[in-house]
Design a protein around this motif. Structure first.
Motif, PDB file in Angstrom:
ATOM      1  N   UNK A 160       0.906  -1.168  -0.034  1.00 32.38           N
ATOM      2  CA  UNK A 160       0.093   0.006   0.152  1.00 32.38           C
ATOM      3  C   UNK A 160       0.811   1.180  -0.011  1.00 32.38           C
ATOM      4  N   UNK A 161       1.976   1.287   0.681  1.00 35.29           N
ATOM      5  CA  UNK A 161       2.661   2.351   0.920  1.00 35.29           C
ATOM      6  C   UNK A 161       3.536   2.623  -0.394  1.00 35.29           C
ATOM      7  N   UNK A 162       3.767   1.543  -1.093  1.00 29.43           N
ATOM      8  CA  UNK A 162       4.638   1.694  -2.513  1.00 29.43           C
ATOM      9  C   UNK A 162       3.534   2.200  -3.588  1.00 29.43           C
ATOM     10  N   UNK A 163       2.196   1.819  -3.336  1.00 28.37           N
ATOM     11  CA  UNK A 163       1.315   2.304  -4.262  1.00 28.37           C
ATOM     12  C   UNK A 163       0.997   3.729  -4.283  1.00 28.37           C
ATOM     13  N   UNK A 164       0.778   4.146  -3.028  1.00 31.48           N
ATOM     14  CA  UNK A 164       0.468   5.529  -2.616  1.00 31.48           C
ATOM     15  C   UNK A 164       1.854   6.512  -3.051  1.00 31.48           C
ATOM     16  N   UNK A 165       2.943   6.115  -2.766  1.00 26.73           N
ATOM     17  CA  UNK A 165       4.127   6.872  -3.181  1.00 26.73           C
ATOM     18  C   UNK A 165       4.347   6.904  -4.462  1.00 26.73           C
ATOM     19  N   UNK A 166       4.024   6.037  -5.369  1.00 25.59           N
ATOM     20  CA  UNK A 166       4.322   6.037  -6.862  1.00 25.59           C
ATOM     21  C   UNK A 166       3.283   7.075  -7.429  1.00 25.59           C
ATOM     22  N   UNK A 167       2.143   7.225  -6.775  1.00 25.28           N
ATOM     23  CA  UNK A 167       1.109   8.606  -7.595  1.00 25.28           C
ATOM     24  C   UNK A 167       1.465   9.723  -6.572  1.00 25.28           C
ATOM     25  N   UNK A 168       2.255   9.757  -5.735  1.00 23.97           N
ATOM     26  CA  UNK A 168       2.408  10.792  -4.984  1.00 23.97           C
ATOM     27  C   UNK A 168       0.994  11.313  -4.066  1.00 23.97           C
ATOM     28  N   UNK A 169       0.123  10.354  -3.486  1.00 27.44           N
ATOM     29  CA  UNK A 169      -1.012  10.448  -3.003  1.00 27.44           C
ATOM     30  C   UNK A 169      -1.129  11.544  -2.122  1.00 27.44           C
ATOM     31  N   UNK A 170      -2.148  12.452  -2.048  1.00 28.64           N
ATOM     32  CA  UNK A 170      -2.548  13.434  -1.088  1.00 28.64           C
ATOM     33  C   UNK A 170      -3.702  12.898  -0.258  1.00 28.64           C
ATOM     34  N   UNK A 171      -4.393  11.941  -0.676  1.00 27.30           N
ATOM     35  CA  UNK A 171      -5.616  11.383   0.002  1.00 27.30           C
ATOM     36  C   UNK A 171      -5.649  10.004  -0.237  1.00 27.30           C
ATOM     37  N   UNK A 172      -5.525   9.066   0.944  1.00 31.04           N
ATOM     38  CA  UNK A 172      -5.448   7.508   0.716  1.00 31.04           C
ATOM     39  C   UNK A 172      -6.627   7.007   1.360  1.00 31.04           C
ATOM     40  N   UNK A 173      -7.288   6.105   0.881  1.00 33.02           N
ATOM     41  CA  UNK A 173      -8.501   5.414   1.305  1.00 33.02           C
ATOM     42  C   UNK A 173      -8.320   4.017   1.210  1.00 33.02           C
ATOM     43  N   UNK A 174      -8.512   3.459   2.487  1.00 29.82           N
ATOM     44  CA  UNK A 174      -8.195   2.006   2.731  1.00 29.82           C
ATOM     45  C   UNK A 174      -9.540   1.310   2.863  1.00 29.82           C
ATOM     46  N   UNK A 175      -9.835   0.440   2.116  1.00 34.44           N
ATOM     47  CA  UNK A 175     -11.025  -0.420   2.529  1.00 34.44           C
ATOM     48  C   UNK A 175     -10.496  -1.624   3.058  1.00 34.44           C
ATOM     49  N   UNK A 176     -10.788  -1.769   4.485  1.00 29.15           N
ATOM     50  CA  UNK A 176     -10.351  -2.914   4.998  1.00 29.15           C
ATOM     51  C   UNK A 176     -11.693  -3.984   5.356  1.00 29.15           C
ATOM     52  N   UNK A 177     -11.277  -5.250   4.810  1.00 30.48           N
ATOM     53  CA  UNK A 177     -12.492  -6.035   4.427  1.00 30.48           C
ATOM     54  C   UNK A 177     -12.667  -6.831   5.882  1.00 30.48           C
ATOM     55  N   UNK A 178     -11.748  -6.947   6.762  1.00 30.06           N
ATOM     56  CA  UNK A 178     -11.910  -7.439   8.033  1.00 30.06           C
ATOM     57  C   UNK A 178     -10.975  -6.716   9.306  1.00 30.06           C
ATOM     58  N   UNK A 179     -11.490  -5.486   9.395  1.00 31.08           N
ATOM     59  CA  UNK A 179     -11.016  -4.623  10.410  1.00 31.08           C
ATOM     60  C   UNK A 179     -10.668  -5.012  11.704  1.00 31.08           C
ATOM     61  N   UNK A 180     -11.474  -6.304  12.394  1.00 29.99           N
ATOM     62  CA  UNK A 180     -11.167  -6.767  13.614  1.00 29.99           C
ATOM     63  C   UNK A 180     -10.702  -5.600  14.610  1.00 29.99           C
ATOM     64  N   UNK A 181      -9.446  -5.760  15.132  1.00 31.74           N
ATOM     65  CA  UNK A 181      -9.082  -4.817  16.191  1.00 31.74           C
ATOM     66  C   UNK A 181      -8.052  -3.715  15.619  1.00 31.74           C
ATOM     67  N   UNK A 182      -8.139  -3.617  14.316  1.00 30.90           N
ATOM     68  CA  UNK A 182      -7.176  -2.760  13.482  1.00 30.90           C
ATOM     69  C   UNK A 182      -5.744  -2.937  13.761  1.00 30.90           C
ATOM     70  N   UNK A 183      -5.155  -3.753  14.235  1.00 27.01           N
ATOM     71  CA  UNK A 183      -3.903  -4.115  14.584  1.00 27.01           C
ATOM     72  C   UNK A 183      -2.797  -3.695  13.409  1.00 27.01           C
ATOM     73  N   UNK A 184      -3.540  -3.984  12.212  1.00 33.41           N
ATOM     74  CA  UNK A 184      -2.626  -3.696  11.044  1.00 33.41           C
ATOM     75  C   UNK A 184      -2.068  -2.341  10.794  1.00 33.41           C
TER      76      UNK A 184
END
Length: 397
Positions: free
Chosen positions: A124-148
């Protein structure tokens, strides 16, 4: 060198038939489990009960790995025996989620979750860096406790250009427990605030994960100026058959994500024979014997953390893999997931050399057993124990 999961192994690592071969001595723990499953499959409830009772009569949480594993399978089979005999109601619905302390213990004593999270985060970091992202949206399909997510949020904040500041990060966290999702959002917001990272969290309640692909009215609030990442860490196996997975991935593709991360166990459990109990049990035993062997080799005897992980997390996974009437628990090997992903229109997005090196560093620093192996192959990163691959992480677009 990691090999393909293939068939089941005997004690010397050789392949054998999924119903068990000569190496599965009837009196060995594995042999007794397979005998119990076969008797139950053939309708001999009394015989199956005798074998299950034999396994459970000497249950010792401090026994060796083979004994503990067999006892977990025996408990699952005993519940199936009771169901078949009408001695207990058939269990229904989703099992309760393990306690957060069990997840923390799992992260501490075994690398599987951290490997999956770290490698997916780097993609995810690599994909965001390539495009110089200013807004990042992550859809986490199993958020659970968010430890990731705290390590990813920290990395984004640390890597921000001081002249423009960090990008805004938004996470849509999906799951079946609304209160748990709210608590996860509160923790992530507090962490982001502490590192001055603009952050938003939106819970997405999904009593059934298949709803995402089936119900187009479920809104994800997508914006064209966002870098969209769809995170499927230990998620796809919870869906039903191959058709449901394909439908879900086509829905993911329709959102035009910058990156899709997929992490799954390297096992073939129930994907080709969902109704044949002996094969399901043999395949699940093959996979989890390697997991239990790894814990046996790396965690001190009598470890409270090991007991919590085996009893609250691994026992539930075994139950899901073996129990009847469950749509989930159908683990597949990487090649099977990749075939479905390509058919859905997704293209491989090679993991960076840094992502693979980082995974190897994780093992050296935190899990310094010589038995764990990280290997890059076939467009994915694999974590294995000795020669047995146990988990794969791949990136798609």
């Amino acid at each position: 060198m990691l090999g393909a999961p293939g068939g089941d192994r005997d004690d010397d690592g050789g392949a054998q038939d999924a119903r068990g071969g000569p190496a599965d001595a009837p009196s060995s723990p594995r042999g007794l489990v397979l005998a119990c499953a076969d008797l139950l499959h053939r309708g001999d409830v009394d015989g199956a009960r005798r074998v299950a009772d034999m396994l459970l009569s000497g249950a010792d949480p401090r026994g060796d790995a083979a004994d503990r594993l067999a006892q977990h399978f025996a408990r699952v089979l005993a519940r199936r025996i009771d169901d078949k005999a009408g001695d207990a109601p058939t269990a229904g619905g989703a099992a309760p989620a393990p306690a957060p302390s069990a997840y923390l213990a799992y992260n501490k004593i075994a690398p599987f979750l951290r490997f999956a999270h770290l490698t997916a985060n780097q993609a995810i970091l690599d994909a965001a860096a390539i495009g110089g992202a200013r807004r990042v949206h992550i859809v986490d399909l199993d958020a659970a406790y968010g430890v990731q997510w705290p390590p990813l949020l920290q990395a984004i904040a640390d890597g921000a250009d001081p002249a423009v500041g960090p990008p805004e990060v938004r996470i849509t966290g999906a799951g079946p427990d609304h209160d748990a999702l709210l608590r996860t959002g509160d923790r992530l917001r507090a962490f982001s605030s502490s590192i001055n990272l603009p952050f938003r969290f939106r819970p997405l309640l999904l009593p059934c994960t298949a709803q995402l692909a089936a119900d187009r009215s479920i809104g994800l609030e997508l914006h064209p100026d966002e870098t969209l990442a769809v995170n499927c860490v230990l998620f796809l196996h919870k869906l039903g058959g191959e058709g449901e997975v394909a439908k879900f991935l086509r829905w993911v593709k329709s959102m035009n994500p910058t990156v899709v991360t997929i992490a799954e166990r390297e096992a073939s459990i129930g994907s080709d024979c969902p109704d044949e109990l002996p094969r399901r049990v043999a395949a699940a035993m093959d996979y989890y014997s390697a997991v239990f062997d790894a814990l046996e080799a790396t965690v001190p005897p009598g470890s409270a953390d090991r007991l919590a992980v085996e009893n609250e997390i691994l026992a539930q996974e075994i139950e899901t893999a073996v129990a009847p009437g469950r749509t989930g628990g159908r683990a597949r090997v990487f090649e099977a997931w990749a075939t479905v992903a390509r058919a859905a229109g997704l293209s491989p997005r090679p993991l960076s050399t840094f992502a693979v090196s980082q995974a190897r560093l994780l093992l050296r620093l935190h899990y310094p057993s010589e038995g764990y192996v990280v290997e890059e192959a076939r467009g994915a990163c694999f974590l294995g124990w000795q020669t047995r691959p146990l988990m794969s992480v791949s990136s798609w677009q």
